[in-house]
Write an enzyme that holds these catalytic residues in place. Structure first.
Site, mmCIF file in Angstrom:
data_model
loop_
_atom_site.group_PDB
_atom_site.id
_atom_site.type_symbol
_atom_site.label_atom_id
_atom_site.label_comp_id
_atom_site.label_asym_id
_atom_site.label_seq_id
_atom_site.Cartn_x
_atom_site.Cartn_y
_atom_site.Cartn_z
ATOM 1 N N ARG A 7 0.457 -1.543 0.156
ATOM 2 C CA ARG A 7 -0.292 -0.241 -0.146
ATOM 3 C C ARG A 7 1.094 1.571 0.383
ATOM 4 O O ARG A 7 1.413 1.388 0.545
ATOM 5 C CB ARG A 7 -0.778 0.006 1.219
ATOM 6 C CG ARG A 7 -1.720 0.711 1.184
ATOM 7 C CD ARG A 7 -2.986 1.107 2.506
ATOM 8 N NE ARG A 7 -3.193 2.359 2.636
ATOM 9 C CZ ARG A 7 -3.277 2.950 3.939
ATOM 10 N NH1 ARG A 7 -2.539 2.907 5.018
ATOM 11 N NH2 ARG A 7 -4.053 4.579 3.312
ATOM 12 N N GLU A 32 -6.836 8.392 6.233
ATOM 13 C CA GLU A 32 -7.671 8.594 8.151
ATOM 14 C C GLU A 32 -8.244 10.467 7.873
ATOM 15 O O GLU A 32 -7.509 11.617 8.222
ATOM 16 C CB GLU A 32 -6.156 9.272 8.520
ATOM 17 C CG GLU A 32 -5.449 7.449 9.220
ATOM 18 C CD GLU A 32 -4.408 7.728 10.373
ATOM 19 O OE1 GLU A 32 -4.541 8.420 10.715
ATOM 20 O OE2 GLU A 32 -4.248 6.436 10.605
ATOM 21 N N HIS A 57 -3.808 10.815 1.332
ATOM 22 C CA HIS A 57 -2.094 10.834 2.276
ATOM 23 C C HIS A 57 -1.811 12.375 2.513
ATOM 24 O O HIS A 57 -0.587 11.539 2.976
ATOM 25 C CB HIS A 57 -1.337 9.996 1.765
ATOM 26 C CG HIS A 57 -1.448 8.613 3.189
ATOM 27 N ND1 HIS A 57 -1.595 7.548 4.154
ATOM 28 C CD2 HIS A 57 -0.880 9.411 4.709
ATOM 29 C CE1 HIS A 57 -1.122 7.086 5.011
ATOM 30 N NE2 HIS A 57 -0.589 8.624 5.301
ATOM 31 N N GLU A 95 -3.718 0.341 7.906
ATOM 32 C CA GLU A 95 -2.646 -0.047 8.652
ATOM 33 C C GLU A 95 -1.785 -0.257 10.500
ATOM 34 O O GLU A 95 -3.406 -0.300 11.266
ATOM 35 C CB GLU A 95 -2.160 2.377 9.270
ATOM 36 C CG GLU A 95 -1.843 2.375 7.625
ATOM 37 C CD GLU A 95 -1.477 3.998 7.982
ATOM 38 O OE1 GLU A 95 -1.094 3.864 9.127
ATOM 39 O OE2 GLU A 95 -1.550 4.319 7.134
ATOM 40 N N TYR A 105 -3.991 1.848 15.813
ATOM 41 C CA TYR A 105 -3.040 2.211 16.386
ATOM 42 C C TYR A 105 -3.038 1.632 17.944
ATOM 43 O O TYR A 105 -2.256 0.658 19.165
ATOM 44 C CB TYR A 105 -2.367 3.317 16.546
ATOM 45 C CG TYR A 105 -1.801 3.190 14.997
ATOM 46 C CD1 TYR A 105 -0.220 2.640 14.834
ATOM 47 C CD2 TYR A 105 -2.381 3.379 14.206
ATOM 48 C CE1 TYR A 105 0.144 2.920 13.882
ATOM 49 C CE2 TYR A 105 -1.904 4.088 12.501
ATOM 50 C CZ TYR A 105 -0.075 3.376 12.502
ATOM 51 O OH TYR A 105 -0.125 3.345 10.989
ATOM 52 N N ASN A 132 -7.536 1.339 10.161
ATOM 53 C CA ASN A 132 -6.450 1.503 10.796
ATOM 54 C C ASN A 132 -6.253 1.691 12.333
ATOM 55 O O ASN A 132 -7.070 2.497 12.588
ATOM 56 C CB ASN A 132 -5.581 2.992 10.400
ATOM 57 C CG ASN A 132 -4.771 2.643 8.827
ATOM 58 O OD1 ASN A 132 -5.160 2.354 8.062
ATOM 59 N ND2 ASN A 132 -4.396 4.364 8.783
HETATM 60 C C1 FCB Z 1 -0.989 7.166 10.750
HETATM 61 C C2 FCB Z 1 -0.935 7.666 9.647
HETATM 62 C C3 FCB Z 1 0.712 7.129 9.059
HETATM 63 C C4 FCB Z 1 1.861 7.382 9.847
HETATM 64 C C5 FCB Z 1 1.257 6.379 11.625
HETATM 65 C C6 FCB Z 1 2.114 6.270 12.519
HETATM 66 O O1 FCB Z 1 -1.800 8.078 11.493
HETATM 67 O O2 FCB Z 1 -1.639 7.306 8.316
HETATM 68 O O3 FCB Z 1 1.053 8.066 7.356
HETATM 69 O O4 FCB Z 1 2.001 8.197 10.710
HETATM 70 O O5 FCB Z 1 -0.083 7.004 12.061
#
Ligand code: FCB
Length: 454
Positions: A79, A168, A123, A356, A298, A296
């Site tokens: 990607r 995002e 992006h 992600e 995290y 995504n």
């Molecule tokens: C996300 C972004 C990516 C990267 C990660 C750590 O929010 O999409 O570009 O910075 O965080």
């Protein structure tokens, strides 16, 4: 490895992700014009140590070796994002053949190596010229985005069949235009809400262009989702949870997947904006049938009510006993299970790709060609296990992209936060697969062997 590979189907996509501004460099080559990130990064005080993406990891020149690197890891999918100011330098009008040629070469080589290209159209690198004309708070940017999408689709659509419109939109709108910690660095809450709407409108219009140009395209959008939980279960914080979940998750998922904005969030936003920029016909344009949702993930958010009874303020609890990554985010694989379960509960079934997932850690240096990053191996292992769990619970998760293929420019954090499974020496640009890359390659290999024989 705690990972149960039997949960992943034979055609599961094993990938890694990057984005243009974070890796390409070559910001003024072959007709590229500045993006909002060039301007923002060049503004003193905006990015840690004043670092910019001017060189980044020089992928614009090293793309061929980078594809070899991916092939060496056995990746099935890659990607990347297309830089709007490279492909359409004026933000409107004709495409730039020299800029497009870069992605042509990249896509051809990926296909040669048997790696499926996944292109993200936006992006975060809006052409600066469009920001000068109003940026995402202006409706015209949504129309401009659709035209740009058309140019990219015409150029690459014969070979690229997997498309993500936006990455995002929450970050692009609210970090870019409300908190100002991302480009363009504006702190105008009403403009941020308008930006979020126009990003989603741009998404809808871009989907139409993609469908018209690439009839066999798989088209989706990538959102950053967070499970949101209260500081304690006293009930006092439930409204804070509702607000944060509302603005970060539902404000995007509802219009994209259900064609309506959440009424409670509109009410929360009433003191900030009358939302007159939302026209009647927009929701139908935004809510396009999608082939997949990109997620995504995290971390989670732990939130509480403001200190004053009745205030709409929300507190984010950062010290909550959870282990942290180098960016201070909680390591919380259960959160991935929870947020996917929320999507499964609240929305009609839709195929999901984790577009992600990853973490920054303070990795050691390269010693004898090796980088020991046991924290990241553990992180990826546990998050992939969360994906396996959700598959076993019937959720149609079809792929996983590690963030990131290699260390890169982490936006306002500069180069200090390393998310790569491949280490990059920023002085020499030498790439060295970390233990996590070797581990990920072994997972992909083991899965391939198991599904070929089984
Ligand atoms: C996300 C972004 C990516 C990267 C990660 C750590 O929010 O999409 O570009 O910075 O965080």
């Amino acid at each position: 490895m705690t990972l149960d590979l039997s949960a992943f189907p034979a055609d599961f996509s094993w990938g890694a992700a990057t984005s243009a501004y974070q890796i390409e460099g070559a910001v003024d080559e072959d007709g590229r014009t500045p993006s909002i990130w060039d301007t923002f990064a060049a503004t003193p005080g905006r990015v840690v140590a004043g670092e910019t993406g001017a060189v980044a990891v020089d992928h614009y020149h090293r793309w061929s070796d980078d594809v070899d690197l991916m092939a060496g890891l056995g990746l099935g999918a890659y990607r990347f994002s297309v830089a709007w100011p490279r492909v359409q330098p004026d933000g409107v009008g004709l495409g730039n053949a020299a800029g497009i040629a870069f992605y042509d070469r990249l896509v051809d080589r990926l296909l040669e190596k048997g790696i499926t290209p996944w292109a993200t159209l936006y992006h975060w690198d809006l052409p600066e010229v469009l920001e000068q004309a109003g940026g995402w708070p202006s409706r015209t940017t949504a129309y401009a985005f659709a035209d740009y999408a058309g140019i990219v689709a015409e150029s690459l659509g014969d070979r690229v069949k997997h498309w993500i419109t936006l990455n995002e939109p929450w970050c692009a709108a609210f970090l870019g235009y409300a908190s100002g910690i991302h480009a363009p660095g504006r702190t105008e809450p009403a403009a941020a809400v308008a930006a979020s709407h126009h990003l989603m409108l741009g998404h809808g219009l871009a989907v139409e262009r993609l469908r018209a140009t690439v009839p066999d395209a798989q088209v989706g959008v990538t959102v950053n989702l967070y499970p949101v939980v209260p500081i304690d279960d006293s009930g006092r914080h439930d409204d804070a949870v509702r607000r944060v979940d509302g603005l970060m998750n539902r404000w995007f998922l509802d219009p994209l997947l259900q064609g309506s904005y959440p009424q409670d969030v509109l009410a929360d936003l009433a003191p900030v904006t009358d939302a007159a920029f939302i026209l009647d016909e927009d929701l139908a344009a935004i809510c396009q049938p999608l082939d997949f949702l990109g997620v995504n993930y995290y971390t989670r958010h732990v939130v509480g009510a403001g200190l004053w009874p009745g205030s709409s303020e929300v507190r984010f609890q950062l010290e909550n006993g959870m282990p942290k990554t180098a960016t201070g985010w909680d390591v919380d694989p259960d959160g991935l299970v929870e947020i996917l379960a929320q999507v499964q509960r609240d929305y009609a079934p839709i195929p999901i790709y984790i577009t992600e997932n990853g973490a920054a850690f303070d990795d050691g240096t390269v010693v004898d060609g090796v980088v020991r990053d046991a924290d990241r191996v553990d992180f990826l292992d546990r998050h992939l296990q969360a994906v396996a769990t959700m598959r076993q619970r019937g959720l149609d998760v079809r792929g996983y992209f590690a963030w990131s293929l290699m260390d890169n420019y982490e936006w306002a954090e500069g180069y200090g936060k390393r998310f790569g499974i491949v280490h990059v020496d920023y002085d020499t640009q030498v790439r060295t697969p970390k233990d996590s890359a070797r581990w990920y390659a072994s997972v992909i290999r083991a899965h391939r062997d198991a599904t070929m024989t089984g």
